[in-house]
Scaffold this motif. Sequence first.
Motif, mmCIF file in Angstrom:
data_model
loop_
_atom_site.group_PDB
_atom_site.id
_atom_site.type_symbol
_atom_site.label_atom_id
_atom_site.label_comp_id
_atom_site.label_asym_id
_atom_site.label_seq_id
_atom_site.Cartn_x
_atom_site.Cartn_y
_atom_site.Cartn_z
ATOM 1 N N ILE A 169 6.138 7.645 -16.655
ATOM 2 C CA ILE A 169 6.784 6.290 -16.477
ATOM 3 C C ILE A 169 5.690 5.248 -16.249
ATOM 4 O O ILE A 169 4.616 5.476 -15.676
ATOM 5 C CB ILE A 169 7.534 6.405 -15.235
ATOM 6 C CG1 ILE A 169 8.729 7.312 -15.210
ATOM 7 C CG2 ILE A 169 8.188 4.800 -14.695
ATOM 8 C CD1 ILE A 169 9.417 7.491 -13.928
ATOM 9 N N ALA A 170 5.926 4.309 -17.170
ATOM 10 C CA ALA A 170 4.726 3.439 -17.429
ATOM 11 C C ALA A 170 5.122 1.941 -17.224
ATOM 12 O O ALA A 170 6.205 1.569 -17.088
ATOM 13 C CB ALA A 170 3.995 3.317 -18.724
ATOM 14 N N PRO A 171 4.019 1.069 -16.542
ATOM 15 C CA PRO A 171 4.297 -0.417 -16.164
ATOM 16 C C PRO A 171 4.266 -1.141 -17.341
ATOM 17 O O PRO A 171 3.872 -0.980 -18.488
ATOM 18 C CB PRO A 171 3.069 -0.645 -15.130
ATOM 19 C CG PRO A 171 2.066 0.128 -15.815
ATOM 20 C CD PRO A 171 2.657 1.386 -16.503
ATOM 21 N N GLY A 248 2.370 2.531 -11.505
ATOM 22 C CA GLY A 248 3.007 1.268 -11.005
ATOM 23 C C GLY A 248 2.989 1.001 -9.730
ATOM 24 O O GLY A 248 1.856 1.339 -9.270
ATOM 25 N N SER A 249 3.822 0.233 -9.109
ATOM 26 C CA SER A 249 3.652 -0.073 -7.674
ATOM 27 C C SER A 249 3.812 1.048 -6.831
ATOM 28 O O SER A 249 4.392 2.015 -6.805
ATOM 29 C CB SER A 249 4.738 -1.241 -7.466
ATOM 30 O OG SER A 249 6.031 -0.735 -7.737
ATOM 31 N N SER A 250 3.057 0.723 -5.647
ATOM 32 C CA SER A 250 3.074 1.828 -4.664
ATOM 33 C C SER A 250 4.417 2.201 -4.031
ATOM 34 O O SER A 250 4.604 3.405 -3.786
ATOM 35 C CB SER A 250 2.219 1.515 -3.554
ATOM 36 O OG SER A 250 0.907 1.305 -4.110
ATOM 37 N N THR A 404 -2.427 -7.638 0.965
ATOM 38 C CA THR A 404 -1.193 -7.673 0.019
ATOM 39 C C THR A 404 -1.375 -7.812 -1.314
ATOM 40 O O THR A 404 -2.090 -8.953 -1.767
ATOM 41 C CB THR A 404 0.087 -8.514 0.361
ATOM 42 O OG1 THR A 404 0.458 -8.198 1.595
ATOM 43 C CG2 THR A 404 1.299 -8.526 -0.360
ATOM 44 N N GLU A 405 -1.048 -6.790 -2.269
ATOM 45 C CA GLU A 405 -1.597 -7.280 -3.562
ATOM 46 C C GLU A 405 -0.418 -8.250 -4.342
ATOM 47 O O GLU A 405 0.611 -8.134 -4.178
ATOM 48 C CB GLU A 405 -1.322 -6.058 -4.817
ATOM 49 C CG GLU A 405 -1.698 -6.179 -6.148
ATOM 50 C CD GLU A 405 -0.822 -4.828 -6.959
ATOM 51 O OE1 GLU A 405 0.120 -4.402 -6.620
ATOM 52 O OE2 GLU A 405 -1.752 -4.414 -7.931
ATOM 53 N N ILE A 406 -1.021 -9.536 -4.846
ATOM 54 C CA ILE A 406 -0.585 -10.362 -5.622
ATOM 55 C C ILE A 406 -0.911 -10.195 -6.888
ATOM 56 O O ILE A 406 -2.028 -10.468 -7.367
ATOM 57 C CB ILE A 406 -0.711 -11.762 -4.982
ATOM 58 C CG1 ILE A 406 -0.270 -12.057 -3.702
ATOM 59 C CG2 ILE A 406 -0.018 -13.010 -6.010
ATOM 60 C CD1 ILE A 406 1.270 -11.982 -3.439
HETATM 61 N N1 NAD Z 1 -3.456 2.501 -10.853
HETATM 62 C C1 NAD Z 1 -3.151 1.985 -12.127
HETATM 63 O O1 NAD Z 1 -3.976 2.536 -13.142
HETATM 64 C C2 NAD Z 1 -2.370 0.901 -12.380
HETATM 65 C C3 NAD Z 1 -2.162 0.481 -13.764
HETATM 66 C C4 NAD Z 1 -1.330 -0.607 -14.006
HETATM 67 C C5 NAD Z 1 -0.525 -1.028 -13.177
HETATM 68 N N2 NAD Z 1 -0.624 -0.659 -11.941
HETATM 69 C C6 NAD Z 1 0.337 -1.332 -10.973
HETATM 70 O O2 NAD Z 1 1.648 -1.457 -11.196
HETATM 71 C C7 NAD Z 1 2.153 -2.498 -10.721
HETATM 72 C C8 NAD Z 1 2.698 -3.389 -11.674
HETATM 73 O O3 NAD Z 1 3.542 -2.846 -12.688
HETATM 74 P P1 NAD Z 1 5.183 -2.799 -12.853
HETATM 75 O O4 NAD Z 1 5.539 -4.076 -12.214
HETATM 76 O O5 NAD Z 1 5.577 -2.632 -13.882
HETATM 77 O O6 NAD Z 1 5.428 -1.679 -11.483
HETATM 78 P P2 NAD Z 1 6.857 -1.151 -11.261
HETATM 79 O O7 NAD Z 1 6.632 -0.284 -10.023
HETATM 80 O O8 NAD Z 1 7.853 -2.297 -10.960
HETATM 81 O O9 NAD Z 1 7.396 -0.376 -12.527
HETATM 82 C C9 NAD Z 1 6.609 0.547 -12.945
HETATM 83 C C10 NAD Z 1 7.488 1.463 -13.842
HETATM 84 O O10 NAD Z 1 8.460 2.288 -12.985
HETATM 85 C C11 NAD Z 1 9.873 1.893 -13.309
HETATM 86 N N3 NAD Z 1 10.764 2.108 -12.193
HETATM 87 C C12 NAD Z 1 10.806 1.019 -11.272
HETATM 88 N N4 NAD Z 1 11.657 1.663 -10.340
HETATM 89 C C13 NAD Z 1 11.999 2.695 -10.623
HETATM 90 C C14 NAD Z 1 12.495 3.956 -9.854
HETATM 91 N N5 NAD Z 1 13.302 3.700 -8.935
HETATM 92 N N6 NAD Z 1 12.489 5.300 -10.425
HETATM 93 C C15 NAD Z 1 11.843 5.426 -11.531
HETATM 94 N N7 NAD Z 1 11.206 4.358 -12.319
HETATM 95 C C16 NAD Z 1 11.090 3.328 -11.984
HETATM 96 C C17 NAD Z 1 9.933 0.410 -14.136
HETATM 97 O O11 NAD Z 1 10.685 0.273 -14.813
HETATM 98 C C18 NAD Z 1 8.387 0.895 -14.814
HETATM 99 O O12 NAD Z 1 8.514 1.514 -15.966
HETATM 100 C C19 NAD Z 1 1.051 -3.264 -9.698
HETATM 101 O O13 NAD Z 1 1.273 -2.689 -8.403
HETATM 102 C C20 NAD Z 1 -0.195 -2.638 -10.359
HETATM 103 O O14 NAD Z 1 -1.296 -2.581 -9.340
HETATM 104 C C21 NAD Z 1 -1.390 0.560 -11.309
#
Ligand code: NAD
Length: 525
Positions: A169-171, A248-250, A404-406
């Motif tokens: 699952i990717a962001p 993705g997000s924490s 807080t991460e903005i």
């Molecule tokens: N650590 C890393 O390498 C890295 C890299 C890029 C981004 N990030 C983080 O990602 C965040 C930004 O990206 P975003 O807005 O796409 O994050 P997000 O968490 O909103 O979404 C990430 C992915 O998860 C999916 N998703 C959302 N809710 C879900 C659920 N309940 N079940 C399964 N999948 C779900 C989304 O559709 C998306 O594909 C920031 O917090 C950033 O710091 C981290």
Amino acid sequence: MQFTDFDPDTVCGAKPYHMTNFVSGEWKRSEKCIDVVDPTNGEAFLKMPNTTMEEAEEFITNLNSCPKSGLHNMYKNPEKYNMWGEITSKLAVELDKPEVFRFFARCIQRVAPKDYDQAMKEVMVTRAFIRNFCADQVRFLARSFNVSGDYMGQVSTGTRWPYGPVMVIAPFNFPLEIPVLQIMGALYMGNKVLLKCASMTSLIMQEWIKLMHYCGAPKNAIEMIHCSGCTMGAIVEKAQPRMLQFTGSSGVAEELSRITNGKIKIEDAGFDWKILGPDADDVEYKAWCADNDAYAFGGQKCSAQSILFMHEAYDKTDFLARFEHYAGTRSFEELSIPPVLSHTSADIKAHQDKLVAMGGKVVFGGKAVDGTAVPAKYGLYQPTLVEVPLEQALKPENFPVVTTEIFGPFCVLIRYKEGEIDKVIEMTERMNAHLTAAVVSNDINFVQYVLGHTVNGTTYAGARARTTGAPQNHWFGPAGDPRGAGIGTVEAIRLVWSCHREIISDFNIPKGWSVPARAVDPAKK
Ligand SMILES: NC(=O)c1ccc[n+]([C@@H]2O[C@H](COP(=O)([O-])OP(=O)(O)OC[C@H]3O[C@@H](n4cnc5c(N)ncnc54)[C@H](O)[C@@H]3O)[C@@H](O)[C@H]2O)c1
């Protein structure tokens, strides 16, 4: 482009493009779709499948048809290591073609607007990664090691074993680089993958998978679903993949960790710090680097410089003026101030107001950028630096707000005096995210002290240290969490996409073997 009918230069609201899922060897539309809007002008330019749980059954069945031993391993279909090496070589040839390279850079720009320099660099990193795994490199990636046994005929072999059915699952922010590096690692190691990317940007990986097929990738190894985050959560819960790699997000990471019972590797939020040490020289470079780390791609990098600790020695320099100067060279027109896809301008302003209320002040920026067609659900904000006094930031009631991460062009500045480095380290210790960090100094004692008392997974040290950049040639990922994933390197792929299996070969029962005597306690003799 031979492998696709999508044109990133002409797609628009008047000529929208219908995206498709890839399942059971075919590109298929779903019953319903949703509009994806162009973040620069609000036009509905993509129709994305809004896959339902009912439609998702096909994906779940296909994924779980893969055994735990994977599609290949060193004893089963080992020729697949060569096959992936060959496919990767062809992908590298394709990415070397200027028109294919530009195609992906333009696709990225259309869904995750960033300036051409940033979009191009994302394709460059992806291409460099692909070049690293051509030909025999895939089988070398899965190499084992042997340890001699206790007697003739016995040898133990530590192998890297696939998990079988896995998910990625990717962001939204690196819509090509992150999923490509993760899925290719998963496939090389013998797993079958179900991929889901962020809705706003999942077009990119659809195009990549078409390119993979064009380069000979088998159609049973990876499927791709377009759906909402909450549908994907339900799919994960039902399918129970053997391993889920989430970026993705924490908050979402924690939820997925719960529903997979910990069968997860996480790349989550970054609240990344940079410490400017006591040697305040080479200011021009450091100011340029600070601007790039904080505001390139509008700060929408997990590695973006979220907080800058500045030693008082910098007060005697023009560092802040130069930092402001570089931030001031950015513009919406060239997309070096791009739309912010996860916060509105009002969200960012509200956060800024909270910092000001605790005694902070806006050093530069601090206002929304108006007069564009960027939809109101996205933000467009000036590159902003807000200073907060160290003592205020350390207060328990303020600390969670300050850290807080903005996910936008927003950076916190904290000045510290000679002798106060332990207070700075206390702040880094109390943070939850430990992704990237930079210790900007050539004072070896200072650098080693800070490195020795902190944990971030990807830490840059030295006068030229940055927080962003994350190329394929070094590990990128958080530290301090056993669920932490890595991306890009051989070690990252081996750690994330395979587990250790020890096979002890013991073939030789000696002629004339007899039952060994049992040891007895000498005290009882
Ligand atoms: N650590 C890393 O390498 C890295 C890299 C890029 C981004 N990030 C983080 O990602 C965040 C930004 O990206 P975003 O807005 O796409 O994050 P997000 O968490 O909103 O979404 C990430 C992915 O998860 C999916 N998703 C959302 N809710 C879900 C659920 N309940 N079940 C399964 N999948 C779900 C989304 O559709 C998306 O594909 C920031 O917090 C950033 O710091 C981290």
